[in-house]
Design a protein around this motif. Sequence first.
Motif, short mmCIF file in Angstrom:
data_model
loop_
_atom_site.label_atom_id
_atom_site.label_comp_id
_atom_site.label_asym_id
_atom_site.label_seq_id
_atom_site.Cartn_x
_atom_site.Cartn_y
_atom_site.Cartn_z
N LEU A 99 35.78 48.74 46.34
CA LEU A 99 34.94 47.85 45.87
C LEU A 99 35.18 47.97 44.16
O LEU A 99 35.34 47.23 43.32
N GLN A 100 35.14 49.26 43.51
CA GLN A 100 35.49 49.76 42.34
C GLN A 100 36.60 49.14 41.85
O GLN A 100 36.91 48.56 40.93
N PHE A 101 37.84 49.31 42.66
CA PHE A 101 39.15 48.98 42.22
C PHE A 101 39.24 47.32 42.35
O PHE A 101 39.94 46.75 41.42
N TYR A 102 38.40 46.86 43.05
CA TYR A 102 38.85 45.21 43.03
C TYR A 102 38.03 44.64 41.96
O TYR A 102 38.63 43.94 41.14
N PHE A 103 36.74 44.88 41.58
CA PHE A 103 36.00 44.43 40.63
C PHE A 103 36.64 44.90 39.17
O PHE A 103 36.68 44.07 38.37
N PHE A 104 37.11 46.17 38.99
CA PHE A 104 37.84 46.56 38.03
C PHE A 104 39.05 46.17 37.65
O PHE A 104 39.42 45.21 36.53
N ILE A 143 36.17 24.53 31.37
CA ILE A 143 37.22 24.41 32.39
C ILE A 143 38.05 25.71 32.33
O ILE A 143 38.47 26.25 33.21
N LEU A 144 38.47 25.84 31.12
CA LEU A 144 39.44 26.89 30.80
C LEU A 144 38.63 28.23 31.25
O LEU A 144 39.37 29.11 31.84
N MET A 145 37.54 28.49 30.89
CA MET A 145 36.84 29.63 31.18
C MET A 145 36.48 29.91 32.62
O MET A 145 36.84 30.97 33.22
N SER A 146 36.35 28.83 33.26
CA SER A 146 36.30 28.83 34.79
C SER A 146 37.52 28.94 35.52
O SER A 146 37.53 29.90 36.62
N VAL A 147 38.61 28.57 35.00
CA VAL A 147 40.05 28.85 35.46
C VAL A 147 40.04 30.27 35.51
O VAL A 147 40.76 31.06 36.34
N GLY A 152 40.94 35.53 37.86
CA GLY A 152 41.07 36.90 37.94
C GLY A 152 40.43 37.25 38.98
O GLY A 152 40.73 38.40 39.43
N PHE A 153 39.60 36.61 39.77
CA PHE A 153 38.95 37.20 41.04
C PHE A 153 39.67 37.01 42.39
O PHE A 153 39.29 37.41 43.46
N THR A 154 40.72 36.04 42.23
CA THR A 154 41.39 35.92 43.48
C THR A 154 42.76 36.47 43.54
O THR A 154 43.28 36.63 44.67
N GLY A 155 43.05 36.67 42.40
CA GLY A 155 44.39 37.48 42.23
C GLY A 155 44.55 38.79 42.99
O GLY A 155 45.62 39.04 43.47
N PHE A 156 43.59 39.49 43.04
CA PHE A 156 43.67 40.80 43.69
C PHE A 156 42.86 40.95 44.91
O PHE A 156 42.74 41.87 45.53
#
Length: 310
Positions: A99-104, A143-147, A152-156
């Motif tokens: 979890l730490q690895f994923y969120f970091f 929109i840019l911030m949401s993207v 960021g959270f789907t990539g890993f």
Amino acid sequence: MNKSGAHTVTEFIILGFTGSWEIRILLFSLFLIIYILTMMGNGAIMCAVRWDQRLHTPMYILLGNFAFLEFWYINTTVPSILENLLSETKTISFAGCFLQFYFFSSLGTTEIYFLCIMAYDRYLAICRPLHYPTIMTLKHCCILMSVCWVLGFTGFFLSTIQLSQLSFCGSNIIDHIICDRDALMNLSCVPAPATEILFYILSSLMIFFPILYILGSYILLLRSVLQVPSAAGRRKAFSTCGSHLAIVCLFFGSLVIMYVTPKSENSGEGQKIISLLYLVVTPCLNPLIYSLRNKEMKAALRKVMGIASE
């Protein structure tokens, strides 16, 4: 989660910084001061953007979101680093480690994307000032911030699951200050070249393309600055751009050393020290460089502190 028939690792030991108790106390005190300053800086920016109506513009909302991001980014790692310095057991659960690895990793990737849109925002403001209000609208900014957050959270996500499926059946000692990619892969009982290549490709794409974009934006920006007739205006613009680029180079340079160069070139204590640059140092400097030097932001902070003291 371990498919091996051998002993299953249920927790990891994060070795952290070794040394005498006195050295660890010194490091703890230093990191705690930096942590508190970082939290105060980012917290102040979030409050200023939230409560001052004059800052409800795309540029400042972007800076407020960036402060919010940094607030959580530093909280995924620094508290555990501080605890590790004082702890004798230094353990973290299997699930807690990943979890730490994923969120970091996700928050770090989101920061990379935020740096890109902040460079884009500065480019528009300086190189295309007449078009800035129509291009960088509040809707476009959101929109840019949401993207950035979504990417960021789907990539890993899938790669973290794949990493957790490796066979951990031997040593559970992580020679690092956090649960990081290479440190975890070094503990796998079975070589996983496909996973290693996947992470290498992800890291390279997420580092090199953004930094090329950011550098290109600042080159165009500096070219426009050179056309400013006022010497004082040029000095101010160069000072701002120079400080931004220094932080970008520090952040991305440490990431390149950690995640793109061969493992043999950044191992041991050196790896831990380099990690501090993007885990501790840049989150502390970012509020000062990007926001707290700004006149409007400083005025808003004085207003917020005046309201709070009443």
